[in-house]
Write a protein that holds these residues in place. Structure first.
Motif, PDB file in Angstrom:
ATOM      1  N   THR A   1       2.263  19.304 -21.970  1.00 48.67           N
ATOM      2  CA  THR A   1       1.810  17.931 -21.726  1.00 48.67           C
ATOM      3  C   THR A   1       2.207  17.531 -20.315  1.00 48.67           C
ATOM      4  O   THR A   1       3.216  17.983 -19.775  1.00 48.67           O
ATOM      5  CB  THR A   1       2.420  16.950 -22.736  1.00 48.67           C
ATOM      6  N   VAL A   2       1.394  16.657 -19.752  1.00 49.68           N
ATOM      7  CA  VAL A   2       1.600  16.213 -18.377  1.00 49.68           C
ATOM      8  C   VAL A   2       1.620  14.693 -18.361  1.00 49.68           C
ATOM      9  O   VAL A   2       0.807  14.032 -19.020  1.00 49.68           O
ATOM     10  CB  VAL A   2       0.493  16.734 -17.445  1.00 49.68           C
ATOM     11  N   SER A   3       2.520  14.116 -17.615  1.00 51.13           N
ATOM     12  CA  SER A   3       2.549  12.663 -17.409  1.00 51.13           C
ATOM     13  C   SER A   3       2.585  12.397 -15.916  1.00 51.13           C
ATOM     14  O   SER A   3       3.022  13.236 -15.128  1.00 51.13           O
ATOM     15  CB  SER A   3       3.753  12.035 -18.114  1.00 51.13           C
ATOM     16  N   ALA A   4       2.113  11.206 -15.553  1.00 54.22           N
ATOM     17  CA  ALA A   4       2.069  10.858 -14.137  1.00 54.22           C
ATOM     18  C   ALA A   4       2.115   9.351 -13.989  1.00 54.22           C
ATOM     19  O   ALA A   4       1.812   8.598 -14.926  1.00 54.22           O
ATOM     20  CB  ALA A   4       0.809  11.420 -13.490  1.00 54.22           C
ATOM     21  N   THR A   5       2.502   8.924 -12.828  1.00 58.43           N
ATOM     22  CA  THR A   5       2.490   7.496 -12.490  1.00 58.43           C
ATOM     23  C   THR A   5       1.602   7.299 -11.260  1.00 58.43           C
ATOM     24  O   THR A   5       1.175   8.254 -10.619  1.00 58.43           O
ATOM     25  CB  THR A   5       3.902   6.977 -12.213  1.00 58.43           C
ATOM     26  N   VAL A   6       1.362   6.021 -10.939  1.00 59.28           N
ATOM     27  CA  VAL A   6       0.487   5.706  -9.819  1.00 59.28           C
ATOM     28  C   VAL A   6       1.070   4.532  -9.036  1.00 59.28           C
ATOM     29  O   VAL A   6       1.713   3.640  -9.607  1.00 59.28           O
ATOM     30  CB  VAL A   6      -0.944   5.378 -10.316  1.00 59.28           C
ATOM     31  N   SER A   7       0.864   4.565  -7.732  1.00 58.37           N
ATOM     32  CA  SER A   7       1.254   3.458  -6.861  1.00 58.37           C
ATOM     33  C   SER A   7      -0.011   2.812  -6.306  1.00 58.37           C
ATOM     34  O   SER A   7      -1.001   3.508  -6.026  1.00 58.37           O
ATOM     35  CB  SER A   7       2.129   3.955  -5.712  1.00 58.37           C
ATOM     36  N   ILE A   8       0.028   1.476  -6.139  1.00 59.04           N
ATOM     37  CA  ILE A   8      -1.162   0.749  -5.693  1.00 59.04           C
ATOM     38  C   ILE A   8      -0.784  -0.243  -4.605  1.00 59.04           C
ATOM     39  O   ILE A   8       0.206  -0.991  -4.737  1.00 59.04           O
ATOM     40  CB  ILE A   8      -1.831  -0.002  -6.862  1.00 59.04           C
ATOM     41  N   GLY A   9      -1.569  -0.240  -3.524  1.00 61.22           N
ATOM     42  CA  GLY A   9      -1.433  -1.251  -2.475  1.00 61.22           C
ATOM     43  C   GLY A   9      -2.576  -2.237  -2.556  1.00 61.22           C
ATOM     44  O   GLY A   9      -3.722  -1.865  -2.845  1.00 61.22           O
ATOM     45  N   ILE A  10      -2.267  -3.523  -2.314  1.00 64.76           N
ATOM     46  CA  ILE A  10      -3.262  -4.590  -2.506  1.00 64.76           C
ATOM     47  C   ILE A  10      -3.399  -5.401  -1.223  1.00 64.76           C
ATOM     48  O   ILE A  10      -2.390  -5.780  -0.608  1.00 64.76           O
ATOM     49  CB  ILE A  10      -2.847  -5.525  -3.655  1.00 64.76           C
ATOM     50  N   ALA A  11      -4.667  -5.684  -0.849  1.00 66.75           N
ATOM     51  CA  ALA A  11      -4.933  -6.580   0.281  1.00 66.75           C
ATOM     52  C   ALA A  11      -6.113  -7.470  -0.085  1.00 66.75           C
ATOM     53  O   ALA A  11      -6.993  -7.080  -0.866  1.00 66.75           O
ATOM     54  CB  ALA A  11      -5.234  -5.784   1.540  1.00 66.75           C
ATOM     55  N   THR A  12      -6.131  -8.675   0.457  1.00 64.90           N
ATOM     56  CA  THR A  12      -7.245  -9.603   0.208  1.00 64.90           C
ATOM     57  C   THR A  12      -7.882 -10.003   1.531  1.00 64.90           C
ATOM     58  O   THR A  12      -7.265  -9.926   2.598  1.00 64.90           O
ATOM     59  CB  THR A  12      -6.764 -10.864  -0.534  1.00 64.90           C
ATOM     60  N   LEU A  13      -9.115 -10.463   1.422  1.00 65.19           N
ATOM     61  CA  LEU A  13      -9.919 -10.799   2.598  1.00 65.19           C
ATOM     62  C   LEU A  13      -9.307 -11.975   3.358  1.00 65.19           C
ATOM     63  O   LEU A  13      -8.862 -12.969   2.772  1.00 65.19           O
ATOM     64  CB  LEU A  13     -11.342 -11.160   2.152  1.00 65.19           C
ATOM     65  N   ARG A  14      -9.287 -11.818   4.694  1.00 63.14           N
ATOM     66  CA  ARG A  14      -8.823 -12.891   5.564  1.00 63.14           C
ATOM     67  C   ARG A  14      -9.983 -13.410   6.404  1.00 63.14           C
ATOM     68  O   ARG A  14     -10.955 -12.706   6.658  1.00 63.14           O
ATOM     69  CB  ARG A  14      -7.701 -12.381   6.478  1.00 63.14           C
ATOM     70  N   GLU A  15      -9.841 -14.612   6.877  1.00 64.03           N
ATOM     71  CA  GLU A  15     -10.907 -15.246   7.641  1.00 64.03           C
ATOM     72  C   GLU A  15     -11.194 -14.514   8.944  1.00 64.03           C
ATOM     73  O   GLU A  15     -12.330 -14.465   9.407  1.00 64.03           O
ATOM     74  CB  GLU A  15     -10.526 -16.705   7.934  1.00 64.03           C
ATOM     75  N   ASN A  16     -10.164 -13.945   9.552  1.00 66.97           N
ATOM     76  CA  ASN A  16     -10.358 -13.279  10.838  1.00 66.97           C
ATOM     77  C   ASN A  16     -10.696 -11.793  10.714  1.00 66.97           C
ATOM     78  O   ASN A  16     -10.756 -11.087  11.714  1.00 66.97           O
ATOM     79  CB  ASN A  16      -9.124 -13.462  11.720  1.00 66.97           C
ATOM     80  N   ASP A  17     -10.896 -11.282   9.500  1.00 68.75           N
ATOM     81  CA  ASP A  17     -11.313  -9.888   9.325  1.00 68.75           C
ATOM     82  C   ASP A  17     -12.719  -9.704   9.900  1.00 68.75           C
ATOM     83  O   ASP A  17     -13.612 -10.536   9.656  1.00 68.75           O
ATOM     84  CB  ASP A  17     -11.320  -9.500   7.845  1.00 68.75           C
ATOM     85  N   VAL A  18     -12.927  -8.621  10.609  1.00 66.81           N
ATOM     86  CA  VAL A  18     -14.251  -8.368  11.197  1.00 66.81           C
ATOM     87  C   VAL A  18     -14.986  -7.230  10.498  1.00 66.81           C
ATOM     88  O   VAL A  18     -16.191  -7.062  10.694  1.00 66.81           O
ATOM     89  CB  VAL A  18     -14.131  -8.054  12.707  1.00 66.81           C
ATOM     90  N   SER A  19     -14.268  -6.436   9.713  1.00 64.95           N
ATOM     91  CA  SER A  19     -14.934  -5.354   8.971  1.00 64.95           C
ATOM     92  C   SER A  19     -14.085  -4.972   7.773  1.00 64.95           C
ATOM     93  O   SER A  19     -12.914  -5.385   7.660  1.00 64.95           O
ATOM     94  CB  SER A  19     -15.149  -4.124   9.861  1.00 64.95           C
ATOM     95  N   ILE A  20     -14.678  -4.169   6.888  1.00 63.11           N
ATOM     96  CA  ILE A  20     -13.949  -3.721   5.697  1.00 63.11           C
ATOM     97  C   ILE A  20     -12.758  -2.858   6.097  1.00 63.11           C
ATOM     98  O   ILE A  20     -11.774  -2.737   5.355  1.00 63.11           O
ATOM     99  CB  ILE A  20     -14.901  -2.958   4.741  1.00 63.11           C
TER     100      ILE A  20
END
Length: 446
Positions: A398-417
């Motif tokens: 059997t195999v187990s694993a975990t995951v890490s996640i980074g989060i960002a949200t849209l800002r008004e001064n963003d010019v591209s994805i």
């Protein structure tokens, strides 16, 4: 020779002052007029008949009085001989009193032109006895040529309709099938009589009905002259297929649609091939989520849509922890299984409007449209918890694993994805460096 009684009658007429009026009258007629005695011999003709006969004889003059018209018909040769025999038989029936009239349309072509005539014969009565017949030749060439042209046109249309390799139909303004061709029957699995008891949209897939009705109505209201549409149909056994339909209106004299002409081409194989190619070009083959290229294209679309309408957009960057150790310890097959199962876990935690993309190896991007940072953090935590609680069965281990996640949200001064994804990646880096198996929201201090 003319019968003695009719001959005497004609001689009396000619001696009478009224004969000139009679002759002027029949000579003024455009119809060819000939008078026969009971044997079928010509005793009088009008000017139109003389002109007609001269043209038939190549311009040579001939005295037709005294010629037996029946004999001329009986000895006719060439393509019109069959009709000439019928003329002779019909005239005999009139002369013997069998019929009160005889009518026939027949060709009488000259060396330079094709001509058709309506021949009408009636008994010539003197003292209640048949003494001969009056025969009229009425030119009907223009009508015959028009009818022939129409017949040829109808034949061409019928042949084109019946032998067309694609489905064709005439449809009433109410949507009823008026006429269908064999290709349409083959396409949908119905007989012609079955289709002609149905409506045009009875064959349309339920999900495409609105678009189909909209185009059909625009045609009826003369807002468009024709339309072309790719849509789904349903054949007799219930199988959906793709078709390309071209519809145009045939107007009546008032410009209103008399009926509609529809051409339906089976493009099901082509459409499925296009869908398969699109799937291959946009989907990661291992997980079924978007590949990197397609995910970034979708991310661009969502970025500009959110910027335009001022709606929130969150970007998650997820990475399976210590994935290299899984490959080294259990093998690449186990690693592939973990990646596939992680994709399923993410889908179970997301909405239909969200998008997942495999960016490379064990790293994934997640787009959350109209999602503020607090909600994005909640979704990320559900994914992390589900992953941590899952044990992957690899057969002998059997195999187990975990995951890490980074989060960002849209800002008004963003010019591209790229601005958004860069912050999410930085937040992921922070999550990895602060213990893994966690979600981190990007902050400037990170």
């Amino acid at each position: 020779m003319p019968s003695s009684r009719l001959q005497r009658t004609m001689a009396t007429l000619q001696a009478n002052e009224g004969y000139l009026v009679f002759k002027q009258l029949i000579d003024s007629l455009m119809e060819h007029v000939v008078i026969l005695d009971t044997d079928g011999t010509i005793v009088a003709v009008n000017k139109a008949w003389i002109d007609f006969s001269l043209r038939n004889f190549g311009g040579k003059t001939c005295n037709m009085e005294g010629i037996n018209y029946l004999s001329v018909c009986e000895h006719a040769t060439g393509p019109a001989s069959r009709e000439a025999t019928a003329v002779a038989n019909g005239l005999r029936d009139v002369l013997c009193g069998k019929f009160l009239e005889f009518r026939i349309e027949y060709p009488c072509h000259s060396p330079t032109e094709k001509r058709w005539f309506l021949l009408h014969a009636a008994p010539l009565m003197i003292d209640a006895n048949i003494q001969g017949a009056v025969v009229f030749h009425i030119p009907v060439t223009e009508r015959m040529e028009a009818e022939h042209a129409l017949l040829q046109s109808e034949t061409r249309f019928t042949n084109a309709f019946n032998y067309a390799p694609i489905g064709m139909a005439l449809v009433s303004p109410e949507g009823r099938f008026l006429k269908v061709n064999p290709s349409l029957c083959d396409m949908f699995g119905y007989s012609a009589s079955e289709l002609e008891s149905m409506r045009f949209w009875d064959l349309t897939h339920a999900e495409d009905l609105d678009a189909s009705h909209s185009h059909f109505q625009a045609l009826l209201e003369n807002r468009v002259k024709s339309y072309r549409l790719e849509k789904r149909y349903v054949v007799k056994d219930g199988t959906p297929i793709w078709g390309r339909v071209n519809v145009s209106a045939a107007p009546d004299t008032d410009g209103r649609p008399l009926h509609l002409v529809a051409q339906i081409e089976d493009i099901d194989r082509q459409k499925k091939l296009e869908q398969e190619l699109t799937h291959l070009a946009t989907t990661d083959p291992l997980t079924g989520v978007c590949n990197r290229r397609h995910f970034l294209a979708r991310a661009d679309e969502e970025f500009y849509r959110s910027k335009r309408y001022g709606t929130p957009l969150s970007f998650l960057m997820a990475d399976i922890d210590h994935f290299k150790n899984i490959n080294d310890r259990y093998g690449h097959a186990a690693g592939d299984m973990v990646i596939k199962e992680f994709s399923k876990i993410m889908w179970a935690c997301l909405r239909q409007s969200d998008t997942i993309g495999r960016l490379g190896g064990e790293e994934f991007g997640i787009l959350l449209p109209e999602t503020v940072v607090s909600d994005a953090l909640g979704i990320a935590q559900r994914i992390i918890n589900a992953m941590a609680q899952t044990v992957f069965d690899q057969g002998n281990c059997t195999v187990s694993a975990t995951v890490s996640i980074g989060i960002a949200t849209l800002r008004e001064n963003d010019v591209s994805i790229a601005d958004l994804s860069k912050r999410a990646d930085d937040a992921l880096y922070t999550a990895k460096n602060t213990g893994r198996n966690r979600a981190t929201v990007f902050r400037e201090k990170d």
